[in-house]
Design an enzyme around this catalytic site. Structure first.
Site, PDB file in Angstrom:
ATOM      1  N   HIS A   1      -2.294   1.795   8.539  1.00 16.69           N
ATOM      2  CA  HIS A   1      -3.447   1.065   8.000  1.00 16.69           C
ATOM      3  C   HIS A   1      -3.592  -0.249   8.753  1.00 16.69           C
ATOM      4  O   HIS A   1      -2.594  -0.911   9.049  1.00 16.69           O
ATOM      5  CB  HIS A   1      -3.235   0.786   6.510  1.00 16.69           C
ATOM      6  CG  HIS A   1      -4.157  -0.254   5.948  1.00 16.69           C
ATOM      7  ND1 HIS A   1      -5.521  -0.102   5.913  1.00 16.69           N
ATOM      8  CD2 HIS A   1      -3.903  -1.481   5.399  1.00 16.69           C
ATOM      9  CE1 HIS A   1      -6.064  -1.174   5.360  1.00 16.69           C
ATOM     10  NE2 HIS A   1      -5.106  -2.026   5.050  1.00 16.69           N
TER      11      HIS A   1
ATOM     12  N   HIS B   1     -12.806  -3.738   4.349  1.00 16.72           N
ATOM     13  CA  HIS B   1     -11.361  -3.975   4.334  1.00 16.72           C
ATOM     14  C   HIS B   1     -10.677  -3.451   5.604  1.00 16.72           C
ATOM     15  O   HIS B   1     -10.041  -4.204   6.318  1.00 16.72           O
ATOM     16  CB  HIS B   1     -10.748  -3.330   3.077  1.00 16.72           C
ATOM     17  CG  HIS B   1      -9.267  -3.520   2.961  1.00 16.72           C
ATOM     18  ND1 HIS B   1      -8.628  -3.735   1.769  1.00 16.72           N
ATOM     19  CD2 HIS B   1      -8.273  -3.535   3.891  1.00 16.72           C
ATOM     20  CE1 HIS B   1      -7.329  -3.889   1.968  1.00 16.72           C
ATOM     21  NE2 HIS B   1      -7.090  -3.765   3.262  1.00 16.72           N
TER      22      HIS B   1
ATOM     23  N   GLU C   1       0.836  -1.216   0.000  1.00 13.57           N
ATOM     24  CA  GLU C   1       0.000   0.000   0.000  1.00 13.57           C
ATOM     25  C   GLU C   1       0.866   1.259   0.000  1.00 13.57           C
ATOM     26  O   GLU C   1       0.432   2.316   0.458  1.00 13.57           O
ATOM     27  CB  GLU C   1      -0.935   0.009   1.219  1.00 13.57           C
ATOM     28  CG  GLU C   1      -1.845  -1.199   1.347  1.00 13.57           C
ATOM     29  CD  GLU C   1      -2.889  -1.338   0.237  1.00 13.57           C
ATOM     30  OE1 GLU C   1      -2.950  -0.475  -0.656  1.00 13.57           O
ATOM     31  OE2 GLU C   1      -3.634  -2.335   0.274  1.00 13.57           O
TER      32      GLU C   1
END
Ligand code: 2HA
Ligand code: ZN
Length: 280
Positions: free
Chosen positions: A148, A219, A125
């Protein structure tokens, strides 16, 4: 076989406050159940003077090409988690799971200065991280961390709650009294998208103009902060509110009372924060 000097240098680096923070934080996130398998990633902007006591910043181990140009981050140092690495293992094997990188002059590649010993690469990411750093630095010169993870109740809530930023933010604010003080701007929500792409990176970074929390439905969540503690605390607070929402909504009797809009306004006044005027 590593040389004596290499082992000594590695041990020295493990005393660096930013490495310790990464080891502790990744382990805590795993313990909370937010980072199963290789889920989650962190990038942390470092000052050269923080890094240089621990490693030779001119010694490049290898150069990693970037698929997206980030000239805005030229010559900046980051410690990042590696792609495919398990948060559970960072604490016991930081030199394999983490990397210290420096973005090159043209923003098209980054030099690996330490870590990723097993020939790894930075987080999948990286686009969302680097592009979000650019956006946040523009808003806040003291910004440093993008984080994240797959916070369980936030993900659960993206199945049962409307995916509308205003309603979702208001629900979170009303689940714990202090939420509106911690994230008065509310939370942003992207449409469902394929992760690990530059497209989701661009969309995440766009949202970071006005928000420090961005939800990826089904997610996980992205948080931004001036420190690891701040980014972690933001996600932790939103996740706590989502947990309460899921608890309340699974209760047979349902909700009997709630924090009112007027009470949210009072909270904001007393704590001196300005809630997102489009939401309240
Ligand atoms: O596997 O969390 O979003 C790491 C991730 C991808
Ligand atoms: Zn993820």
């Amino acid at each position: 076989m590593k040389k004596f000097e290499e082992v000594q240098n590695e041990r020295l680096l493990l005393d660096a406050p930013f490495v310790k923070e990464m080891m502790e934080t990744t382990y805590n996130m795993w313990r909370f159940g937010w980072d199963e398998r290789n889920g989650g990633n962190i990038s942390y902007l470092l000052k050269e003077e923080e890094v240089s006591p621990y490693i030779d910043t001119n010694q490049v181990l290898r150069t990693i090409p970037l698929d997206f140009p980030v000239v805005e981050l030229a010559n900046m140092f980051f410690i990042v988690t590696g792609s495919g690495k398990y948060f559970k293992n960072v604490r016991s094997n930081p030199a394999d799971c983490l990397a210290i990188i420096k973005v090159n002059d043209d923003g098209n590649s980054a030099d690996l200065l330490w870590g990723l010993e097993g020939d790894g690469v930075p987080t999948s990411e990286l686009s969302a991280h680097f592009r979000s750093h650019i956006t946040r630095l523009d808003k806040d010169p003291n910004h440093r961390v993008i984080m994240h993870n797959h916070a369980t109740n936030i993900i659960a809530m993206t199945f049962t709650h409307q995916l509308n930023e205003k309603n979702f933010s208001k629900t979170l604010w009303t689940m714990c009294t202090e939420c509106i003080v911690v994230f008065p701007e509310g939370v942003a929500i992207l449409p469902w998208m394929v992760p690990g792409t530059d497209e989701i990176g661009k969309e995440t970074a766009k949202k970071m103009t006005d928000y420090r929390l961005v939800i990826w439905p089904h997610h996980g969540i992205f948080g931004a902060g001036q420190s690891i503690d701040e980014a972690f605390g933001l996600i932790e607070t939103a996740e706590k509110a989502a947990q309460i929402y899921m608890l309340v909504n699974s209760h047979q009797g349902g909700m009997k009372q709630a924090i009112t809009d007027q009470e949210l306004i009072e909270l904001a006044q007393v704590f001196g924060v300005e809630p997102n005027s489009e939401f309240l």
